[in-house]
Design an enzyme around this catalytic site. Structure first.
Site, PDB file in Angstrom:
ATOM      1  N   ASP A  37       1.911 -23.582  13.609  1.00  0.00           N
ATOM      2  CA  ASP A  37       1.523 -23.980  12.294  1.00  0.00           C
ATOM      3  C   ASP A  37       0.384 -24.925  12.407  1.00  0.00           C
ATOM      4  OD1 ASP A  37       1.324 -25.551   9.708  1.00  0.00           O
ATOM      5  OD2 ASP A  37       3.342 -25.068   9.372  1.00  0.00           O
ATOM      6  N   GLN A 101       7.428 -24.672  -1.112  1.00  0.00           N
ATOM      7  CA  GLN A 101       7.014 -23.373  -0.542  1.00  0.00           C
ATOM      8  C   GLN A 101       5.420 -23.457  -0.992  1.00  0.00           C
ATOM      9  OE1 GLN A 101       8.604 -19.443  -1.668  1.00  0.00           O
ATOM     10  NE2 GLN A 101       7.522 -18.428  -0.023  1.00  0.00           N
ATOM     11  N   HIS A 107       9.077 -17.090   5.325  1.00  0.00           N
ATOM     12  CA  HIS A 107       8.819 -17.897   6.513  1.00  0.00           C
ATOM     13  C   HIS A 107       9.559 -19.090   6.977  1.00  0.00           C
ATOM     14  CE1 HIS A 107       5.959 -20.066   4.072  1.00  0.00           C
ATOM     15  NE2 HIS A 107       6.156 -21.103   4.794  1.00  0.00           N
ATOM     16  N   HIS A 109      10.404 -22.523   9.458  1.00  0.00           N
ATOM     17  CA  HIS A 109       9.622 -23.576  10.122  1.00  0.00           C
ATOM     18  C   HIS A 109      10.547 -23.962  11.057  1.00  0.00           C
ATOM     19  CE1 HIS A 109       6.385 -24.641   7.102  1.00  0.00           C
ATOM     20  NE2 HIS A 109       7.533 -23.889   6.417  1.00  0.00           N
TER      21      HIS A 109
END
Length: 144
Positions: A37, A101, A107, A109
């Protein structure tokens, strides 16, 4: 964005999958991609996405693609724990803007947690140093 809507094929994760935007990859195969990220909440924060599904959230994703993402998230979490030795690990997924979001491509995390270290705010921290992300990705990849 609400839970209803159309998939935007120009979202940042779709562009990463197509190779139009660079990413610091941890691992990938023909179904999933795990990468660092760039706005991490913690040292070692990484993401897992489906490369085959155009689901915006967990309500839309095909069961097989969800299973592939879940298995990859577990693989990533194990590698993060082995490589970085955090005190804990958060595995989370957001659905809809009110839930936090910010990119509307499903996705997951994987966020290492370190005793005494504050967790950064989702999507609000500064951009990470790319060289540091590469070094972390190498360590995590080596633990696979």
């Amino acid at each position: 964005m609400s839970l209803d809507g159309r998939y935007d094929a120009d979202n940042i994760f779709a562009k990463i999958i197509r190779g139009e935007i660079p990413s610091v990859k941890v691992f990938e195969d023909d179904k999933v991609l795990a990468f660092m990220d760039v706005f991490p909440q913690s040292r070692g924060h990484a993401l897992v996405i489906s490369k085959t599904s155009q689901a915006r959230n967990i309500l839309e994703i095909e069961p097989q693609a969800l299973a592939e993402v879940a298995v990859a998230a577990q693989k990533l979490a194990k590698a993060v724990v082995a490589a970085l030795k955090p005190d804990g690990v958060v595995v989370t997924q957001f659905n809809g803007a009110p839930a936090g979001q910010t990119v509307f491509h499903l996705h997951v995390h994987v966020i290492p947690r370190y005793e005494g270290a504050e967790l950064g705010r989702h999507g609000a921290g500064g951009m990470a140093d790319v060289e540091e992300l590469k070094a972390l990705a190498e360590k995590i990849s080596a633990a696979l």
